[in-house]
Design a protein around this motif. Structure first.
Motif, PDB file in Angstrom:
ATOM      1  N   VAL A  41       0.681  -1.351  -0.120  1.00  0.00           N
ATOM      2  CA  VAL A  41      -0.324   0.357   0.244  1.00  0.00           C
ATOM      3  C   VAL A  41       1.400   1.237  -0.280  1.00  0.00           C
ATOM      4  CG1 VAL A  41      -1.532   1.725   1.013  1.00  0.00           C
ATOM      5  CG2 VAL A  41      -1.592  -0.984   1.593  1.00  0.00           C
ATOM      6  N   ASN A  42       1.252   1.984  -1.145  1.00  0.00           N
ATOM      7  CA  ASN A  42       1.579   3.537  -0.968  1.00  0.00           C
ATOM      8  C   ASN A  42       0.685   4.644  -1.117  1.00  0.00           C
ATOM      9  OD1 ASN A  42       4.466   2.660  -1.914  1.00  0.00           O
ATOM     10  ND2 ASN A  42       2.860   0.826  -3.158  1.00  0.00           N
ATOM     11  N   ARG A  43       1.279   5.838  -1.000  1.00  0.00           N
ATOM     12  CA  ARG A  43       0.257   6.991  -1.287  1.00  0.00           C
ATOM     13  C   ARG A  43       0.016   7.355  -2.439  1.00  0.00           C
ATOM     14  NH1 ARG A  43      -0.206  10.555   3.835  1.00  0.00           N
ATOM     15  NH2 ARG A  43       0.974   9.395   4.733  1.00  0.00           N
ATOM     16  N   PRO A  44       0.674   6.800  -3.128  1.00  0.00           N
ATOM     17  CA  PRO A  44      -0.419   7.259  -4.190  1.00  0.00           C
ATOM     18  C   PRO A  44      -0.988   6.683  -4.589  1.00  0.00           C
ATOM     19  CG  PRO A  44       2.105   6.557  -5.165  1.00  0.00           C
ATOM     20  CD  PRO A  44       2.069   6.204  -3.653  1.00  0.00           C
ATOM     21  N   ASP A  45      -1.581   5.416  -4.243  1.00  0.00           N
ATOM     22  CA  ASP A  45      -2.824   4.824  -4.395  1.00  0.00           C
ATOM     23  C   ASP A  45      -3.923   5.632  -3.892  1.00  0.00           C
ATOM     24  OD1 ASP A  45      -1.259   2.589  -4.892  1.00  0.00           O
ATOM     25  OD2 ASP A  45      -1.627   1.711  -3.193  1.00  0.00           O
ATOM     26  N   VAL A  46      -3.803   6.216  -2.371  1.00  0.00           N
ATOM     27  CA  VAL A  46      -4.882   6.999  -1.765  1.00  0.00           C
ATOM     28  C   VAL A  46      -4.996   8.416  -3.273  1.00  0.00           C
ATOM     29  CG1 VAL A  46      -4.705   8.722   0.079  1.00  0.00           C
ATOM     30  CG2 VAL A  46      -4.059   6.557   0.718  1.00  0.00           C
ATOM     31  N   GLN A  48      -4.859   8.166  -6.156  1.00  0.00           N
ATOM     32  CA  GLN A  48      -5.843   7.409  -6.617  1.00  0.00           C
ATOM     33  C   GLN A  48      -7.498   6.676  -6.541  1.00  0.00           C
ATOM     34  OE1 GLN A  48      -4.144   3.911  -9.352  1.00  0.00           O
ATOM     35  NE2 GLN A  48      -6.230   3.791  -9.342  1.00  0.00           N
ATOM     36  N   ARG A  49      -7.319   7.162  -5.495  1.00  0.00           N
ATOM     37  CA  ARG A  49      -8.527   6.565  -4.974  1.00  0.00           C
ATOM     38  C   ARG A  49      -9.276   7.829  -4.452  1.00  0.00           C
ATOM     39  NH1 ARG A  49      -8.064   6.544   0.272  1.00  0.00           N
ATOM     40  NH2 ARG A  49      -9.345   8.441   0.916  1.00  0.00           N
ATOM     41  N   LYS A  50      -9.188   8.945  -4.363  1.00  0.00           N
ATOM     42  CA  LYS A  50      -9.427   9.958  -4.545  1.00  0.00           C
ATOM     43  C   LYS A  50      -9.678  11.045  -5.880  1.00  0.00           C
ATOM     44  CE  LYS A  50      -7.578  11.490   0.314  1.00  0.00           C
ATOM     45  NZ  LYS A  50      -6.968  12.711   1.327  1.00  0.00           N
ATOM     46  N   GLY A  51      -9.252  10.193  -6.500  1.00  0.00           N
ATOM     47  CA  GLY A  51      -9.279  10.807  -7.704  1.00  0.00           C
ATOM     48  C   GLY A  51      -8.282  11.902  -8.534  1.00  0.00           C
ATOM     49  N   ASN A  52      -7.150  11.694  -7.708  1.00  0.00           N
ATOM     50  CA  ASN A  52      -6.206  12.917  -7.678  1.00  0.00           C
ATOM     51  C   ASN A  52      -4.932  12.287  -8.461  1.00  0.00           C
ATOM     52  OD1 ASN A  52      -8.323  15.050  -7.259  1.00  0.00           O
ATOM     53  ND2 ASN A  52      -7.259  14.783  -4.668  1.00  0.00           N
ATOM     54  N   TYR A  53      -4.789  11.296  -9.297  1.00  0.00           N
ATOM     55  CA  TYR A  53      -3.780  10.936 -10.165  1.00  0.00           C
ATOM     56  C   TYR A  53      -4.477   9.016 -10.702  1.00  0.00           C
ATOM     57  CZ  TYR A  53       1.106   8.388  -9.668  1.00  0.00           C
ATOM     58  OH  TYR A  53       1.715   8.239  -9.876  1.00  0.00           O
ATOM     59  N   LEU A  54      -4.749   9.351 -11.902  1.00  0.00           N
ATOM     60  CA  LEU A  54      -5.096   8.312 -13.195  1.00  0.00           C
ATOM     61  C   LEU A  54      -3.962   7.544 -13.579  1.00  0.00           C
ATOM     62  CD1 LEU A  54      -6.709  11.376 -15.600  1.00  0.00           C
ATOM     63  CD2 LEU A  54      -8.225   9.983 -12.958  1.00  0.00           C
ATOM     64  N   PRO A  55      -4.802   6.592 -13.637  1.00  0.00           N
ATOM     65  CA  PRO A  55      -3.218   5.880 -14.005  1.00  0.00           C
ATOM     66  C   PRO A  55      -2.591   5.517 -15.353  1.00  0.00           C
ATOM     67  CG  PRO A  55      -5.292   4.324 -12.677  1.00  0.00           C
ATOM     68  CD  PRO A  55      -5.683   6.326 -13.096  1.00  0.00           C
ATOM     69  N   PRO A  75      -5.446  -0.896 -14.945  1.00  0.00           N
ATOM     70  CA  PRO A  75      -6.534  -0.749 -14.555  1.00  0.00           C
ATOM     71  C   PRO A  75      -7.362   0.667 -13.966  1.00  0.00           C
ATOM     72  CG  PRO A  75      -5.758  -3.112 -13.506  1.00  0.00           C
ATOM     73  CD  PRO A  75      -4.185  -1.798 -14.281  1.00  0.00           C
ATOM     74  N   GLN A  76      -8.086   0.845 -14.214  1.00  0.00           N
ATOM     75  CA  GLN A  76      -8.818   2.421 -13.875  1.00  0.00           C
ATOM     76  C   GLN A  76      -9.530   2.216 -12.541  1.00  0.00           C
ATOM     77  OE1 GLN A  76      -7.817   5.682 -16.175  1.00  0.00           O
ATOM     78  NE2 GLN A  76      -6.663   3.370 -16.381  1.00  0.00           N
ATOM     79  N   ASP A  77      -9.975   1.386 -11.493  1.00  0.00           N
ATOM     80  CA  ASP A  77     -10.682   1.283 -10.412  1.00  0.00           C
ATOM     81  C   ASP A  77      -9.336   0.840  -9.609  1.00  0.00           C
ATOM     82  OD1 ASP A  77     -10.626  -0.879 -12.138  1.00  0.00           O
ATOM     83  OD2 ASP A  77     -13.398  -1.042 -11.895  1.00  0.00           O
ATOM     84  N   ILE A  78      -8.422  -0.613  -9.566  1.00  0.00           N
ATOM     85  CA  ILE A  78      -8.622  -1.260  -9.214  1.00  0.00           C
ATOM     86  C   ILE A  78      -6.530  -0.336  -8.796  1.00  0.00           C
ATOM     87  CG2 ILE A  78      -6.882  -3.515  -8.700  1.00  0.00           C
ATOM     88  CD1 ILE A  78      -9.001  -4.638 -10.970  1.00  0.00           C
ATOM     89  N   PRO A  79      -6.077  -0.046  -7.566  1.00  0.00           N
ATOM     90  CA  PRO A  79      -4.992   0.021  -7.549  1.00  0.00           C
ATOM     91  C   PRO A  79      -3.978  -0.689  -7.251  1.00  0.00           C
ATOM     92  CG  PRO A  79      -6.513   0.439  -5.513  1.00  0.00           C
ATOM     93  CD  PRO A  79      -7.239  -0.028  -6.642  1.00  0.00           C
ATOM     94  N   GLY A  80      -2.743  -0.455  -6.893  1.00  0.00           N
ATOM     95  CA  GLY A  80      -2.148  -1.032  -6.243  1.00  0.00           C
ATOM     96  C   GLY A  80      -0.868  -0.820  -6.928  1.00  0.00           C
ATOM     97  N   LEU A  81       0.456  -0.482  -7.115  1.00  0.00           N
ATOM     98  CA  LEU A  81       1.841  -0.842  -7.291  1.00  0.00           C
ATOM     99  C   LEU A  81       2.707  -1.414  -7.249  1.00  0.00           C
ATOM    100  CD1 LEU A  81       1.603   3.544  -7.563  1.00  0.00           C
ATOM    101  CD2 LEU A  81       1.033   2.160  -9.151  1.00  0.00           C
ATOM    102  N   GLU A  82       2.941  -2.112  -6.306  1.00  0.00           N
ATOM    103  CA  GLU A  82       3.795  -3.273  -6.336  1.00  0.00           C
ATOM    104  C   GLU A  82       3.412  -5.141  -4.839  1.00  0.00           C
ATOM    105  OE1 GLU A  82       6.063  -1.751  -3.085  1.00  0.00           O
ATOM    106  OE2 GLU A  82       5.130  -1.290  -1.493  1.00  0.00           O
ATOM    107  N   ILE A  83       3.371  -5.902  -5.970  1.00  0.00           N
ATOM    108  CA  ILE A  83       3.192  -7.300  -5.445  1.00  0.00           C
ATOM    109  C   ILE A  83       3.819  -8.230  -5.437  1.00  0.00           C
ATOM    110  CG2 ILE A  83       1.021  -6.471  -7.166  1.00  0.00           C
ATOM    111  CD1 ILE A  83       1.383  -7.997  -9.036  1.00  0.00           C
ATOM    112  N   ALA A  84       4.013  -9.698  -5.212  1.00  0.00           N
ATOM    113  CA  ALA A  84       4.224 -10.231  -4.565  1.00  0.00           C
ATOM    114  C   ALA A  84       3.898 -11.340  -4.641  1.00  0.00           C
ATOM    115  CB  ALA A  84       5.113 -10.426  -3.542  1.00  0.00           C
ATOM    116  N   GLY A  85       4.191 -12.296  -5.367  1.00  0.00           N
ATOM    117  CA  GLY A  85       3.519 -13.607  -5.529  1.00  0.00           C
ATOM    118  C   GLY A  85       3.873 -14.906  -6.087  1.00  0.00           C
TER     119      GLY A  85
END
Length: 329
Positions: A39-44, A46-53, A58-68
């Protein structure tokens, strides 16, 4: 698949679990079964509509880093196989059970780190490497000042710079956070609520100033930043939480031959991110394997509790990273 979706721009409560199609990986991409997402501040933002992907994310699924775990590979993928355990920087869509990503942006999980620990690495480590060591050109015995020392970016920057032989100063918002930053390797941590960071930096460096400043604050910090830079110092901006519009003393910039720069990583091309990944794997990943650099995890939330994770992020009460656990979603 299940995904954490932004149902509309707004407060943390707009994050809801929803069903979405599993992504199809392009020729140069791999499909990852996501076990954890940072979870990163850019996700916040984006959620507020201030940082378009960027386009294609994906336009409505946040998240910039994963492990799997790699579950499928595109036709031109050459250095990853189904079953590989990786962490990756993504342009969006990380808050989901599956996410597709170009192979260049994937890195092996270093050492014996867990998926939770590995998910804390890509966004902050890519950002710090690109801005401190590439744009900021920190080298030799030069010194670094990091604002927000207890943030995910801050704890990565402290450890990376310290491990590579640099003296690191930071600002943080409480005495507890300052103590933590110093335990992590900062030479001096400045409580910005009770101290003037420019005065403390001047005293700590005998008036010389620091060579590089990594700033995510902007606004009225800018004057102090200019004051705190040494001759030929570099100010690198990665966010402007206190505002974009500032006044600076251009005579100081000229007199000290300063460089003011900045960047946004998310929209950069795959080849650029791939170059950073290669540099990290060569220089920093061995330090993670050896334990000289360690992930700092503050809290882990179930994916269904993403709204609570965002509330914690916005409170700034955390030290280190906040992670969503998808392993049992």
């Amino acid at each position: 698949m299940k995904a954490v979706v932004i149902t509309e721009p707004g407060p943390a409560s707009v994050l809801q679990i929803s069903e979405r199609p599993v992504p199809i990986c392009a020729d140069n991409e791999v499909l990852i079964k996501v076990m954890a997402a940072g979870v990163n501040r850019p996700d916040v933002f984006q959620r507020k509509g201030n940082y378009l992907p960027p386009e294609g994310a994906p336009q409505d699924i946040p998240g910039l880093e994963i492990a799997g775990i790699v579950t499928a590979i595109g036709t031109t993928v050459t250095h990853l196989m189904v079953g590989d355990k990786i962490c990756a920087l993504v342009s969006g869509g990380g808050y989901a059970e599956y996410c597709n990503v170009p192979q260049e942006q994937c890195l092996p999980i270093p050492g014996n780190l867990s998926f939770i620990e590995a998910a804390s690495l890509p966004e902050t480590f890519f950002t710090v490497w690109s801005n401190v060591f590439d744009r900021g050109a920190l080298k030799g015995n030069e010194t670094l000042l990091v604002h927000g020392g207890s943030s995910g970016i801050g704890v990565a920057a402290i450890q990376m710079a310290k491990a590579l032989g640099h003296t690191v100063y930071v600002t943080a918002g409480s005495d507890d956070k300052c103590r933590f930053c110093q335990q992590l390797g900062a030479a001096k941590a400045i409580n910005y609520k009770t101290e003037n960071f420019a005065d403390v930096i001047s005293q700590a460096t005998n008036g010389k100033g620091v060579d590089v400043i990594l700033d995510m604050i902007g606004g009225d910090y800018t004057t102090g930043n200019i004051q705190s830079l040494a001759v030929e110092g570099r100010l690198v901006l990665i966010n402007t939480m206190k505002g974009n519009n500032v006044q600076i003393d251009l005579a100081q910039v000229m007199r000290k031959r300063l460089i003011i720069t900045g960047s946004m990583l998310r929209s950069r091309e795959v080849a650029f991110k791939g170059k950073i990944a290669h540099e990290l794997q060569t220089t920093i990943w061995p330090l993670l394997v050896s334990g000289d650099i360690k992930p700092v995890i503050h809290s882990v939330f179930a994916a269904a509790d993403a709204s609570a994770a965002h509330e914690l992020m916005e409170s700034s009460a955390h030290i280190g990273k906040i992670i969503l656990n998808f392993e049992h979603s």
